[in-house]
Design an enzyme around this catalytic site. Sequence first.
Site, PDB file in Angstrom:
ATOM      1  N   TYR A   1     -12.248  -2.058  -4.498  1.00  0.00           N
ATOM      2  CA  TYR A   1     -12.811  -2.307  -3.162  1.00  0.00           C
ATOM      3  C   TYR A   1     -14.343  -2.283  -3.170  1.00  0.00           C
ATOM      4  CZ  TYR A   1      -8.369  -2.065  -0.542  1.00  0.00           C
ATOM      5  OH  TYR A   1      -7.130  -2.312  -0.006  1.00  0.00           O
TER       6      TYR A   1
ATOM      7  N   HIS B   1      -2.211  -5.383   1.464  1.00  0.00           N
ATOM      8  CA  HIS B   1      -3.542  -5.967   1.256  1.00  0.00           C
ATOM      9  C   HIS B   1      -3.364  -7.413   0.823  1.00  0.00           C
ATOM     10  CE1 HIS B   1      -7.540  -6.687  -0.381  1.00  0.00           C
ATOM     11  NE2 HIS B   1      -6.922  -7.205  -1.425  1.00  0.00           N
TER      12      HIS B   1
ATOM     13  N   ASN C   1      -2.000   0.084   6.744  1.00  0.00           N
ATOM     14  CA  ASN C   1      -1.578  -1.215   7.300  1.00  0.00           C
ATOM     15  C   ASN C   1      -0.651  -1.985   6.352  1.00  0.00           C
ATOM     16  OD1 ASN C   1      -3.530  -1.915   5.463  1.00  0.00           O
ATOM     17  ND2 ASN C   1      -4.718  -3.200   6.849  1.00  0.00           N
TER      18      ASN C   1
ATOM     19  N   GLU D   1      -9.611  -9.903  -8.025  1.00  0.00           N
ATOM     20  CA  GLU D   1      -8.605  -8.851  -7.808  1.00  0.00           C
ATOM     21  C   GLU D   1      -7.428  -8.985  -8.780  1.00  0.00           C
ATOM     22  OE1 GLU D   1      -7.767  -9.102  -3.603  1.00  0.00           O
ATOM     23  OE2 GLU D   1      -9.705  -8.231  -3.086  1.00  0.00           O
TER      24      GLU D   1
ATOM     25  N   LYS E   1       0.823  -1.217   0.000  1.00  0.00           N
ATOM     26  CA  LYS E   1       0.000   0.000   0.000  1.00  0.00           C
ATOM     27  C   LYS E   1       0.863   1.276   0.000  1.00  0.00           C
ATOM     28  CE  LYS E   1      -4.027  -2.091   2.212  1.00  0.00           C
ATOM     29  NZ  LYS E   1      -5.111  -1.897   3.212  1.00  0.00           N
TER      30      LYS E   1
HETATM   31  P1  CMP Z   1      -7.556  -4.479   3.250  1.00  0.00           P
HETATM   32  O1  CMP Z   1      -7.093  -5.877   3.521  1.00  0.00           O
HETATM   33  O2  CMP Z   1      -6.908  -3.747   2.147  1.00  0.00           O
HETATM   34  O3  CMP Z   1      -9.140  -4.498   2.978  1.00  0.00           O
HETATM   35  C1  CMP Z   1      -9.978  -3.384   3.265  1.00  0.00           C
HETATM   36  C2  CMP Z   1      -9.264  -2.310   4.003  1.00  0.00           C
HETATM   37  O4  CMP Z   1     -10.050  -1.336   4.623  1.00  0.00           O
HETATM   38  C3  CMP Z   1      -8.470  -2.927   5.116  1.00  0.00           C
HETATM   39  O5  CMP Z   1      -7.368  -3.640   4.595  1.00  0.00           O
HETATM   40  C4  CMP Z   1      -8.123  -1.709   5.978  1.00  0.00           C
HETATM   41  O6  CMP Z   1      -6.861  -1.155   5.653  1.00  0.00           O
HETATM   42  C5  CMP Z   1      -9.197  -0.696   5.576  1.00  0.00           C
HETATM   43  N1  CMP Z   1      -9.957  -0.202   6.719  1.00  0.00           N
HETATM   44  C6  CMP Z   1     -10.027   1.078   7.100  1.00  0.00           C
HETATM   45  N2  CMP Z   1     -10.818   1.195   8.177  1.00  0.00           N
HETATM   46  C7  CMP Z   1     -11.270  -0.036   8.488  1.00  0.00           C
HETATM   47  C8  CMP Z   1     -12.119  -0.556   9.504  1.00  0.00           C
HETATM   48  N3  CMP Z   1     -12.687   0.234  10.426  1.00  0.00           N
HETATM   49  N4  CMP Z   1     -12.343  -1.895   9.518  1.00  0.00           N
HETATM   50  C9  CMP Z   1     -11.770  -2.717   8.582  1.00  0.00           C
HETATM   51  N5  CMP Z   1     -10.970  -2.253   7.586  1.00  0.00           N
HETATM   52  C10 CMP Z   1     -10.716  -0.928   7.551  1.00  0.00           C
END
Ligand code: CMP
Length: 141
Positions: free
Chosen positions: A49, A115, A112, A126, A9
Amino acid sequence: MEKTFAIIKPDAVERNLIGAILKRIEEEGFKIIALRMTHLSRRQAEGFYYVHKERPFFGELTAYMSSGPAVLISLQRENAVAHWRKIMGATNPEEAEAGTIRKDFGVNIEKNATHGSDSQENADFETGYFFSKIQIHSGAS
Ligand code: CMP
């Protein structure tokens, strides 16, 4: 051999963590099938997404994912979907186990670091969203 889809990311790209994350991917026995760095548009992030479109964080998530370049990766390994999720750790870095990518490199639940697809069905969607069949076919063993 199973395939999954991963993203390094924008926060991790910004902090020069591409190499460190790719090293873990390779050390865990994944084969990198296809890889590309790109700065997603807002529309591309929204399409990627779309399963989260009703979630309250959708706007912030897609704004963030289109805020800078990201690395898109198709990965192959036995049990690829589950194994990539295991070594990434929990979505929220604060809850991730020691030694996982998100624990070591993540900042918060949004930034984070990586993904990973959560099912084979989503991995197929994806991967196909960003890579053509011929790219995947020529990289796969
Ligand atoms: P990812 O695995 O990319 O899939 C969806 C993303 O939404 C997740 O990682 C998080 O980085 C992001 N995200 C942001 N806020 C939230 C939240 N409150 N709960 C879950 N995912 C979140």
